[in-house]
Design an enzyme around this catalytic site. Structure first.
Site, PDB file in Angstrom:
ATOM      1  N   TYR A  53     -34.892 -42.872 -59.425  1.00  0.00           N
ATOM      2  CA  TYR A  53     -35.948 -42.795 -60.450  1.00  0.00           C
ATOM      3  C   TYR A  53     -37.329 -42.911 -59.781  1.00  0.00           C
ATOM      4  CZ  TYR A  53     -37.196 -42.918 -65.426  1.00  0.00           C
ATOM      5  OH  TYR A  53     -37.661 -42.620 -66.682  1.00  0.00           O
ATOM      6  N   LYS A  73     -43.629 -45.778 -65.174  1.00  0.00           N
ATOM      7  CA  LYS A  73     -43.194 -46.507 -66.382  1.00  0.00           C
ATOM      8  C   LYS A  73     -43.728 -47.943 -66.370  1.00  0.00           C
ATOM      9  CE  LYS A  73     -40.849 -43.179 -68.367  1.00  0.00           C
ATOM     10  NZ  LYS A  73     -41.585 -42.367 -69.348  1.00  0.00           N
TER      11      LYS A  73
END
Ligand code: NAD
Length: 257
Positions: A157, A164
């Protein structure tokens, strides 16, 4: 009995690309609850599928906006102002990182890839909120989409985790800025869902399998579960909630192993 009625509300939904987009699931449920939908699509490439999808909705307009340029965001809200005169709800369901930055080692992320991911996936919430809040004359609700990689390491990720983490921090700061105006800002931290964006993340299948096997509820989440949480956050049922990150992940985030 408490029912959610969003009649008379204008909901601007950023980030619909196809029928699997989380933004589409949220647009549908907000529309079912009575809201007028302004569907904001990125560019010509996704216009046709979005047009086809949104034609199912009773009260909808479409606007193009690539959030990488602030002029586009400004122009989008000026068009929204002409269409509706006000905004009540904003759904920010946008993320982007270069494919090469969604696999391998995070340490190899280069400056430009880092800039792009943070710009599109995190800064865009700031500029969208700034322009939207000017049209939220009767208060409002803003929601964005996060993932647990903001808090813990999910190999693959990579730079999107950094984006995020920034996004979740923004949610708290924006909630503080706009709380006095009756505008609430919250995030949903969703478990893995099959979409255009998730499929390019190396390690996505492993994330999905880990949720299925180790989450307290021993299953993956559904698009509908994210959408119904979004409906709650965009309604008066959550009137005391702001600056929050709500996990919709069948409980995966509470596990230590
Ligand atoms: P998706 O690909 O359907 O949606 C991503 C959207 O971002 C697309 O509509 C795309 O057009 C838009 N976008 C990208 N760059 C843009 C730009 N420059 N300007 C305007 N729009 C742009 O995938 P999705 O999974 O529905 O993603 C929506 C959000 O949900 C993202 O923030 C994603 O990180 C988040 N999320 C997804 C999952 C998952 O497993 N799918 C889990 C948690 C969070």
């Amino acid at each position: 009995m408490y029912t959610i009625d969003l009649s008379g509300k204008t909901a601007v939904v950023f980030g619909i690309a196809n029928q699997r987009s989380i933004g589409w699931s949220i647009a549908k449920i907000l529309s079912d609850a009575g809201a007028e939908i302004v569907a904001v699509y990125q560019n010509e490439r996704v216009k046709e599928p979005v047009l086809k999808l949104t034609s199912e909705l009773p009260n909808v307009s479409m606007i193009e906006c690539d959030v990488s340029d602030d002029k586009n965001v400004e122009s989008a809200f000026s068009q929204i102002n002409s269409i509706s005169g006000k905004v009540d709800i904003v759904v920010h369901s946008i993320a982007f990182a270069q494919k090469e930055d969604l696999g391998g080692r995070f340490v190899d992320t280069e400056r430009e890839g880092f800039r792009i991911a943070l710009d599109i996936s995190a800064y865009s919430l700031v500029s969208i909120t700034r322009h939207a809040s000017e049209l939220m004359t009767e208060g409002g609700n803003i929601i964005t989409m996060s993932f647990m990689a903001a808090e813990k390491v999910f190999p693959g990720y990579n730079v999107m985790s950094t984006a995020k983490a920034a996004l979740e921090n923004e949610v708290r700061q924006l909630a503080n800025d706009l709380g006095p105006d009756g505008i609430r800002v919250n995030a949903i931290s969703a478990g893995p869902l099959d979409t255009l964006s998730s499929r390019v993340i190396s390690g996505y299948r492993d994330m999905k399998k880990a949720h299925l096997e180790r989450a307290p509820m021993k299953r993956n989440i559904t698009h509908d579960e994210v959408a119904s949480t979004a409906l709650y956050l965009c309604s008066d049922m959550s009137s005391g909630v702001t600056g929050e990150v709500v996990h919709v992940d069948t409980g995966y985030h509470v596990m230590g192993i």
